[in-house]
Design a protein around this motif. Sequence first.
Motif, short mmCIF file in Angstrom:
data_model
loop_
_atom_site.label_atom_id
_atom_site.label_comp_id
_atom_site.label_asym_id
_atom_site.label_seq_id
_atom_site.Cartn_x
_atom_site.Cartn_y
_atom_site.Cartn_z
N ARG A 189 0.70 7.15 -6.46
CA ARG A 189 -0.53 7.94 -6.50
C ARG A 189 -0.25 9.42 -6.16
NH1 ARG A 189 -5.78 5.01 -6.44
NH2 ARG A 189 -6.57 7.03 -5.81
N ALA A 190 0.60 9.61 -5.16
CA ALA A 190 0.90 10.98 -4.73
C ALA A 190 1.56 11.74 -5.88
CB ALA A 190 1.82 10.96 -3.51
N ALA A 196 0.84 -1.20 0.00
CA ALA A 196 0.00 0.00 0.00
C ALA A 196 0.88 1.25 0.00
CB ALA A 196 -0.91 -0.02 1.22
N GLU A 197 1.99 1.16 0.69
CA GLU A 197 2.89 2.32 0.79
C GLU A 197 3.51 2.66 -0.58
OE1 GLU A 197 6.88 3.27 3.28
OE2 GLU A 197 5.60 1.65 4.03
N GLU A 198 3.98 1.61 -1.27
CA GLU A 198 4.56 1.83 -2.61
C GLU A 198 3.52 2.42 -3.55
OE1 GLU A 198 7.74 -1.68 -3.46
OE2 GLU A 198 5.72 -2.35 -2.92
N HIS A 199 2.30 1.87 -3.47
CA HIS A 199 1.21 2.34 -4.33
C HIS A 199 0.90 3.81 -4.03
CE1 HIS A 199 -3.25 1.94 -5.64
NE2 HIS A 199 -2.50 2.31 -6.65
N GLY A 221 -0.13 14.85 -7.69
CA GLY A 221 0.66 16.08 -7.68
C GLY A 221 0.72 16.71 -9.06
N TRP A 222 0.67 15.89 -10.09
CA TRP A 222 0.65 16.43 -11.46
C TRP A 222 -0.75 16.90 -11.86
CZ3 TRP A 222 3.67 11.50 -13.04
CH2 TRP A 222 5.05 11.73 -12.99
N GLY A 223 -1.73 16.65 -10.99
CA GLY A 223 -3.10 17.08 -11.27
C GLY A 223 -3.93 16.04 -12.02
#
Length: 362
Positions: free
Chosen positions: A18-19, A11-14, A23-25
């Motif tokens: 995702r972040a 979940a952390e890698e995923h 962040g790119w919108g």
Amino acid sequence: MIIQYIVGTSAEEHRAVRAKLEGWGFRVQENPGEKGASPEEQILVDNVFGQVKDEHRREVAGFDCVRQVIPIEGVPQNLALIRHGTRQTVSVPSPAGGKPVRIGGGNPLVVMAGVCAVDADYTLPSHQMAKRAGADLNRGGAFKPRTSPYDFQGMKEDGLKVLTEARARVGLPIVSEVLDVRDIDLFMKYDVDVLQIGTRNAQNFELLIEVGKTGKPVLYKRGFSNSIDESLKAANYIMEQGNEGLMFCLRGVKGIGHSFRSQGDLDEIVYLSQTIGRPIVYDVSHSSGKKSAVEGIGNMAAAGGADAILLDVHVAPEHALVDGFQAIDSEAVLARMIGTWRRLSELVRAGHEESGARASAD
Ligand code: PEP
Ligand code: MN
């Protein structure tokens, strides 16, 4: 783009990927995983929507947990067949509380038949005739987009009343064209089952957005002066509102020196069935503009793989308020052509399944 993660991604890698994407919108939609895989082997998939560029794809591919990045931007993002792998079905609830009408995704060919413009006297008998002949939905315009302001513009709200009263008697769901954002509330008040976007509004993006937001199934017609790419991009506005009820309708285009009202675009059925996952509808009346051409063009559409056929019918075409010249008026003829279309559609699909089965056995 579509991102496939390696099996066992934490979940952390995923979250880290995702972040980056957010962040790119970009809008990210998580897919539960590839069909048939056991929970241990499940491949996590993210659908990413937005203006994705090569540098974004390269950076995402650099994460250790990413198995594959599949570019998709060539095909309007929500419509792309590759997103789901299979063609999608749109379900239209039955007003009579029976089985919903299922369009696309390999369901039997659907027929949508009714008056071009709703009128007080002939809509009910025309829609009853269409049902007896085998139609699954009734169509009828209460608001009509007319080239000239002096032509009949539709019965408007009174037309919606007539149409929905006919629906209560006939029992088939109805399709009707919304011309303007200001009328959407009225269509919701009368609970019109499928909202049609006509060819002239194909690039009225504000209307597409608002119609998309209703969550109602939408019959989107290709703009008669739009390329397929332009039309698919415009239709994507509807799905971007979270609307999964989009059906893409071809109805002929402005062309050069053709013999019918519009230049047919039947070949696009084949292209679209290989590239988009949405149900494909062919309007045989507005493409041909000729009663005698409807059956033959419908044969081609059915054999080409259309999921549904749309046509004008009227029990008294001489009294039709719009387009009487192209309306089918004989129940026997209509029943025969619908029967032929369904047989052609089944024949071609059975052939596909057989050759598919053979190819996988090879
Ligand atoms: C219609 O379906 O009544 C109609 C006006 O069609 P189009 O928008 O394809 O001309
Ligand atoms: Mn018409």
